[in-house]
Design an enzyme around this catalytic site. Structure first.
Site, PDB file in Angstrom:
ATOM      1  N   LYS A  55      36.895-103.746  64.236  1.00 45.55           N
ATOM      2  CA  LYS A  55      37.245-102.723  63.230  1.00 45.55           C
ATOM      3  C   LYS A  55      38.186-101.677  63.826  1.00 45.55           C
ATOM      4  O   LYS A  55      39.163-101.270  63.202  1.00 45.55           O
ATOM      5  CB  LYS A  55      35.964-102.069  62.679  1.00 45.55           C
ATOM      6  CG  LYS A  55      35.171-103.019  61.793  1.00 45.55           C
ATOM      7  CD  LYS A  55      33.837-102.448  61.336  1.00 45.55           C
ATOM      8  CE  LYS A  55      33.063-103.513  60.566  1.00 45.55           C
ATOM      9  NZ  LYS A  55      31.814-103.048  59.969  1.00 45.55           N
ATOM     10  N   GLN A  99      27.382 -99.008  61.553  1.00 45.12           N
ATOM     11  CA  GLN A  99      27.251-100.461  61.683  1.00 45.12           C
ATOM     12  C   GLN A  99      25.786-100.882  61.521  1.00 45.12           C
ATOM     13  O   GLN A  99      24.883-100.283  62.101  1.00 45.12           O
ATOM     14  CB  GLN A  99      27.790-100.888  63.069  1.00 45.12           C
ATOM     15  CG  GLN A  99      27.882-102.376  63.277  1.00 45.12           C
ATOM     16  CD  GLN A  99      28.867-103.063  62.340  1.00 45.12           C
ATOM     17  OE1 GLN A  99      29.868-102.479  61.928  1.00 45.12           O
ATOM     18  NE2 GLN A  99      28.578-104.294  61.973  1.00 45.12           N
ATOM     19  N   ASP A 122      31.920 -98.387  53.276  1.00 44.96           N
ATOM     20  CA  ASP A 122      31.146 -99.634  53.203  1.00 44.96           C
ATOM     21  C   ASP A 122      30.724 -99.916  51.759  1.00 44.96           C
ATOM     22  O   ASP A 122      30.299-101.022  51.444  1.00 44.96           O
ATOM     23  CB  ASP A 122      29.881 -99.524  54.069  1.00 44.96           C
ATOM     24  CG  ASP A 122      30.025-100.199  55.423  1.00 44.96           C
ATOM     25  OD1 ASP A 122      30.770-101.199  55.513  1.00 44.96           O
ATOM     26  OD2 ASP A 122      29.391 -99.742  56.383  1.00 44.96           O
TER      27      ASP A 122
HETATM   28  N1  LIG Z   1      28.169-101.236  58.201  1.00 46.64           N
HETATM   29  C1  LIG Z   1      28.276-102.579  58.065  1.00 46.64           C
HETATM   30  N2  LIG Z   1      27.503-103.389  58.816  1.00 46.64           N
HETATM   31  C2  LIG Z   1      27.637-104.731  58.664  1.00 46.64           C
HETATM   32  C3  LIG Z   1      28.580-105.280  57.756  1.00 46.64           C
HETATM   33  C4  LIG Z   1      29.357-104.397  56.991  1.00 46.64           C
HETATM   34  O1  LIG Z   1      30.195-104.813  56.125  1.00 46.64           O
HETATM   35  N3  LIG Z   1      29.187-103.056  57.181  1.00 46.64           N
HETATM   36  N4  LIG Z   1      28.762-106.656  57.691  1.00 46.64           N
HETATM   37  C5  LIG Z   1      28.218-107.511  58.728  1.00 46.64           C
HETATM   38  C6  LIG Z   1      29.047-107.701  59.955  1.00 46.64           C
HETATM   39  N5  LIG Z   1      30.509-107.528  59.837  1.00 46.64           N
HETATM   40  C7  LIG Z   1      31.015-106.301  59.677  1.00 46.64           C
HETATM   41  O2  LIG Z   1      30.486-105.308  60.042  1.00 46.64           O
HETATM   42  C8  LIG Z   1      31.403-108.605  60.095  1.00 46.64           C
HETATM   43  C9  LIG Z   1      30.971-109.882  60.282  1.00 46.64           C
HETATM   44  C10 LIG Z   1      31.873-110.909  60.616  1.00 46.64           C
HETATM   45  C11 LIG Z   1      33.221-110.650  60.760  1.00 46.64           C
HETATM   46  C12 LIG Z   1      34.199-111.696  61.180  1.00 46.64           C
HETATM   47  O3  LIG Z   1      35.380-111.468  61.166  1.00 46.64           O
HETATM   48  N6  LIG Z   1      33.725-112.867  61.604  1.00 46.64           N
HETATM   49  C13 LIG Z   1      34.589-113.893  62.147  1.00 46.64           C
HETATM   50  C14 LIG Z   1      33.939-114.485  63.384  1.00 46.64           C
HETATM   51  C15 LIG Z   1      33.772-113.436  64.454  1.00 46.64           C
HETATM   52  C16 LIG Z   1      33.096-113.985  65.706  1.00 46.64           C
HETATM   53  O4  LIG Z   1      33.738-114.730  66.426  1.00 46.64           O
HETATM   54  O5  LIG Z   1      31.928-113.597  65.933  1.00 46.64           O
HETATM   55  C17 LIG Z   1      34.800-115.003  61.113  1.00 46.64           C
HETATM   56  O6  LIG Z   1      33.901-115.213  60.267  1.00 46.64           O
HETATM   57  O7  LIG Z   1      35.844-115.628  61.180  1.00 46.64           O
HETATM   58  C18 LIG Z   1      33.659-109.369  60.553  1.00 46.64           C
HETATM   59  C19 LIG Z   1      32.763-108.361  60.226  1.00 46.64           C
HETATM   60  C20 LIG Z   1      26.868-106.976  59.186  1.00 46.64           C
HETATM   61  N7  LIG Z   1      26.887-105.564  59.415  1.00 46.64           N
END
Ligand SMILES: Nc1nc2c(c(=O)[nH]1)N[C@@H](CN(C=O)c1ccc(C(=O)N[C@@H](CCC(=O)O)C(=O)O)cc1)CN2
Length: 289
Positions: A55, A99, A122
């Site tokens: 982020k 987060q 969020d």
């Molecule tokens: N405050 C928040 N907490 C959490 C959120 C949120 O939207 N707000 N969502 C999830 C986690 N998350 C963002 O925070 C998130 C999860 C996955 C990805 C992402 O880009 N994943 C990649 C793989 C990444 C890797 O290698 O691990 C993909 O799917 O291609 C971004 C953000 C829980 N908490």
């Protein structure tokens, strides 16, 4: 042999991020403030550290101001709330995110509700969820919003379709139901108490899954020609990342499917930037009036 369209979230997110960076440059040229995001991480959750780093990097690439706060796992809720109070008042900060998950001693609703709704990028605050439910969204939860933008990018309209959501979390399942309803789908939300998940899935034109269980949804449960949005991100012991849907078999049956990684995940971060830019622009409008 039939193979599905693979919905490329990495590409759609990259385009959205380039567009946002362009808008931020235009703002700078007009002497307007750059959007500012505060990211708070409590504790040592390994996946959360990765997401927070992504982020902050996304903010830097888009020309945003970003501030990152790392609090120890045993930080009291009172200290976290005091930090949110400070950021709520900070004129350089337009978006605040805490987060998730938080350590067990913290009460997530109390933390989320402490963020002023105008800075809740969020989209988790009850005010923002209520706006979405009342058909006039302002800041929308990033992951479900990202899923809708993926459907848009591939010209897949939910209008009049049967949409089945598997998982009823506050972050994904519930707001995704509101998003799909807003777009004219007939929505069913399935969860752990659902009696016959396979019967629900058998008539689903759009399936959105967010349960955190690797490969749980089998190809034979899906309707031929369905669109599948897989929100699950599960790391196997081998280190491989997989979704909640058995991707390799499902791709031979459905019309379109998001991969993991590279599907919904990148859209979550792109939509966070979008929300932060919108929160910043809303402040311009408020100040001008
Ligand atoms: N405050 C928040 N907490 C959490 C959120 C949120 O939207 N707000 N969502 C999830 C986690 N998350 C963002 O925070 C998130 C999860 C996955 C990805 C992402 O880009 N994943 C990649 C793989 C990444 C890797 O290698 O691990 C993909 O799917 O291609 C971004 C953000 C829980 N908490």
């Amino acid at each position: 042999m039939h193979t599905a369209t693979i919905i490329n979230g990495k590409e759609v997110a990259a385009q959205l991020r380039r567009d946002i960076a362009g808008m931020v440059r235009a703002r700078a040229e007009q002497g307007r403030m750059c959007p500012g995001l505060a990211v708070i991480l409590v504790g040592e959750d390994a996946a959360s550290k990765v997401y927070v780093r992504s982020k902050i990097k996304a903010c830097e690439e888009a020309g945003f101001l970003s501030r990152s706060f790392r609090l120890a796992a045993d930080t009291s809720q009172q200290v976290l709330l005091a930090l949110i109070d400070e950021l709520n008042e900070d004129p350089q900060i337009h978006g605040i995110l805490v987060q998730l998950p938080l350590p067990d001693h913290m009460h997530v609703p109390a933390v989320v509700e402490r963020i002023v709704p105008a800075k809740d990028v969020d989209g988790f605050h009850p005010y923002n969820l209520g706006r979405l439910a009342a058909k006039s969204p302002i800041l929308r939860p990033c992951t479900p919003y990202g899923c809708m933008r993926l459907l848009d990018a591939y010209g897949i309209s939910p209008m009049g379709k049967n949409a089945v959501i598997v998982g009823a979390s506050n972050i994904v399942g519930r707001p995704a139901a509101l998003e799909l309803l807003l777009r004219g789908a007939t929505v069913t939300v399935c969860h752990v108490k659902t009696r016959d998940l396979q019967a629900e899935l058998a008539r689903a034109d759009i399936v959105l899954v967010a349960i955190g269980s690797p490969g749980f949804i089998k190809a034979e449960w899906l309707k031929p020609g369905a669109t599948v949005i897989d929100v699950g991100i599960n790391r196997l012991a081998s280190g491989k990342l997989v979704g909640d849907v058995d991707f390799e078999s499902a791709r031979d049956k459905v019309a379109a499917i998001t991969p993991v990684p590279g599907g919904v995940g990148p859209m979550t971060i792109a939509c966070l930037l979008q929300n932060t830019l919108e929160a910043c622009e809303a402040l311009d409008v408020a100040q001008a009036s």
